[in-house]
Design a protein around this motif. Structure first.
Motif, PDB file in Angstrom:
ATOM      1  N   THR A   1     -41.393  45.419 108.262  1.00  0.00           N
ATOM      2  CA  THR A   1     -42.159  45.333 107.503  1.00  0.00           C
ATOM      3  C   THR A   1     -43.293  44.447 107.860  1.00  0.00           C
ATOM      4  O   THR A   1     -43.539  43.749 108.525  1.00  0.00           O
ATOM      5  CB  THR A   1     -41.668  43.608 106.755  1.00  0.00           C
ATOM      6  OG1 THR A   1     -40.860  44.431 105.430  1.00  0.00           O
ATOM      7  CG2 THR A   1     -43.225  42.931 105.766  1.00  0.00           C
TER       8      THR A   1
ATOM      9  N   CYS B   1     -44.822  42.927 113.492  1.00  0.00           N
ATOM     10  CA  CYS B   1     -43.791  42.959 111.762  1.00  0.00           C
ATOM     11  C   CYS B   1     -42.722  42.084 112.454  1.00  0.00           C
ATOM     12  O   CYS B   1     -42.748  41.095 112.704  1.00  0.00           O
ATOM     13  CB  CYS B   1     -43.398  44.365 112.778  1.00  0.00           C
ATOM     14  SG  CYS B   1     -44.336  45.375 112.717  1.00  0.00           S
TER      15      CYS B   1
ATOM     16  N   GLY C   1     -37.952  50.722 109.335  1.00  0.00           N
ATOM     17  CA  GLY C   1     -37.270  49.932 108.124  1.00  0.00           C
ATOM     18  C   GLY C   1     -38.408  47.986 108.457  1.00  0.00           C
ATOM     19  O   GLY C   1     -38.222  47.137 107.622  1.00  0.00           O
TER      20      GLY C   1
ATOM     21  N   GLN D   1     -46.735  45.307 104.344  1.00  0.00           N
ATOM     22  CA  GLN D   1     -46.348  46.425 103.555  1.00  0.00           C
ATOM     23  C   GLN D   1     -45.185  47.575 104.588  1.00  0.00           C
ATOM     24  O   GLN D   1     -44.695  46.391 105.025  1.00  0.00           O
ATOM     25  CB  GLN D   1     -47.531  47.529 104.064  1.00  0.00           C
ATOM     26  CG  GLN D   1     -47.083  48.923 103.214  1.00  0.00           C
ATOM     27  CD  GLN D   1     -47.420  49.084 102.023  1.00  0.00           C
ATOM     28  OE1 GLN D   1     -48.382  47.893 101.194  1.00  0.00           O
ATOM     29  NE2 GLN D   1     -46.825  50.069 101.213  1.00  0.00           N
ATOM     30  N   LYS D   2     -44.146  47.165 103.419  1.00  0.00           N
ATOM     31  CA  LYS D   2     -42.798  47.862 104.006  1.00  0.00           C
ATOM     32  C   LYS D   2     -42.795  49.693 105.001  1.00  0.00           C
ATOM     33  O   LYS D   2     -42.906  50.345 103.707  1.00  0.00           O
ATOM     34  CB  LYS D   2     -41.885  48.135 102.581  1.00  0.00           C
ATOM     35  CG  LYS D   2     -40.578  47.935 103.563  1.00  0.00           C
ATOM     36  CD  LYS D   2     -39.932  46.808 104.081  1.00  0.00           C
ATOM     37  CE  LYS D   2     -38.098  47.329 104.206  1.00  0.00           C
ATOM     38  NZ  LYS D   2     -37.532  46.395 104.545  1.00  0.00           N
TER      39      LYS D   2
ATOM     40  N   SER E   1     -41.793  52.878 105.889  1.00  0.00           N
ATOM     41  CA  SER E   1     -39.896  53.077 105.658  1.00  0.00           C
ATOM     42  C   SER E   1     -38.854  53.728 106.644  1.00  0.00           C
ATOM     43  O   SER E   1     -39.230  53.460 107.811  1.00  0.00           O
ATOM     44  CB  SER E   1     -40.646  54.571 105.546  1.00  0.00           C
ATOM     45  OG  SER E   1     -38.925  56.070 105.872  1.00  0.00           O
ATOM     46  N   ARG E   2     -37.963  53.323 105.776  1.00  0.00           N
ATOM     47  CA  ARG E   2     -37.069  53.046 107.139  1.00  0.00           C
ATOM     48  C   ARG E   2     -35.722  54.505 107.773  1.00  0.00           C
ATOM     49  O   ARG E   2     -35.910  53.912 108.728  1.00  0.00           O
ATOM     50  CB  ARG E   2     -35.390  52.718 105.887  1.00  0.00           C
ATOM     51  CG  ARG E   2     -35.067  53.804 105.350  1.00  0.00           C
ATOM     52  CD  ARG E   2     -33.803  52.718 104.664  1.00  0.00           C
ATOM     53  NE  ARG E   2     -33.422  53.589 103.476  1.00  0.00           N
ATOM     54  CZ  ARG E   2     -32.045  53.702 102.610  1.00  0.00           C
ATOM     55  NH1 ARG E   2     -31.085  52.497 103.618  1.00  0.00           N
ATOM     56  NH2 ARG E   2     -31.997  54.396 101.809  1.00  0.00           N
TER      57      ARG E   2
ATOM     58  N   ALA F   1     -48.391  50.900 107.790  1.00  0.00           N
ATOM     59  CA  ALA F   1     -47.106  51.222 107.457  1.00  0.00           C
ATOM     60  C   ALA F   1     -46.529  53.163 107.030  1.00  0.00           C
ATOM     61  O   ALA F   1     -45.991  53.432 107.099  1.00  0.00           O
ATOM     62  CB  ALA F   1     -46.721  50.938 106.383  1.00  0.00           C
TER      63      ALA F   1
ATOM     64  N   ARG G   1     -47.385  43.161 108.691  1.00  0.00           N
ATOM     65  CA  ARG G   1     -47.862  41.942 108.374  1.00  0.00           C
ATOM     66  C   ARG G   1     -49.500  41.873 108.609  1.00  0.00           C
ATOM     67  O   ARG G   1     -49.390  41.989 110.153  1.00  0.00           O
ATOM     68  CB  ARG G   1     -47.475  40.242 108.346  1.00  0.00           C
ATOM     69  CG  ARG G   1     -48.445  39.492 107.561  1.00  0.00           C
ATOM     70  CD  ARG G   1     -47.799  38.081 108.155  1.00  0.00           C
ATOM     71  NE  ARG G   1     -46.579  37.903 107.614  1.00  0.00           N
ATOM     72  CZ  ARG G   1     -45.537  36.990 108.661  1.00  0.00           C
ATOM     73  NH1 ARG G   1     -45.755  36.077 109.354  1.00  0.00           N
ATOM     74  NH2 ARG G   1     -44.586  36.862 108.552  1.00  0.00           N
TER      75      ARG G   1
END
Length: 155
Positions: free
Chosen positions: A112, A99, A110, A146-147, A149-150, A63, A114
């Protein structure tokens, strides 16, 4: 004819010396399985912590990477260090990075991430006869998200 009761001294002579034998036999019968259980649970716990740590750190590394190539390199580096640290068999390790959501590529802005890491723990002292070592394994698995960043962009 009247029976005589055995005297206390005769009864005590019959039991002399058996306490040590009972202690040794009872100790071995009870102690060996308990020690095996403790060792086995320690090995399983170590692998469970390693798998959990791998999923968490790989998700974080992917991420926060600056590009897809960087994400792959970081994930490989993290996995290599955790395999060595927790003494996990690298061939039994299964890693899945995906994702969640609408992302076409992974990682993507943006999205997530996995990461699922699975492994199987061989039980100690199981001989490799008739495939017993493969049958006597305990599976451990962990997932982490974990996200990204956009504002992330590849390159």
């Amino acid at each position: 004819m009247r029976r005589r009761r055995a005297s206390t001294e005769q009864l005590m002579d019959d039991e002399r010396g058996s306490a040590a034998l009972e202690f040794i036999v009872g100790g071995v019968v009870l102690l060996v399985p308990i020690v095996y259980l403790i060792v086995t649970l320690g090995i399983i716990q170590s692998h469970a912590l390693g798998v959990e740590s791998a999923s968490r750190h790989v998700a974080r590394a992917v991420a926060s990477a600056e590009s897809v190539e960087d994400a792959d390199a970081r994930a490989a580096t993290v996995l290599d260090s955790l395999v060595r640290e927790y003494d996990i068999d690298e061939e039994s390790l299964d890693v899945d990075v995906s994702c969640v959501g609408q992302a076409k590529a992974c990682p993507a802005a943006g999205a997530t991430v996995r990461v699922t890491v699975a492994s199987s723990v061989p039980l100690p002292l199981v001989p490799p006869v008739l495939g017993l070592d493969e049958a006597a394994r305990v599976g451990v698995e962990s997932s982490s998200v974990q996200k990204v960043s956009r504002y992330w962009r590849d390159g």
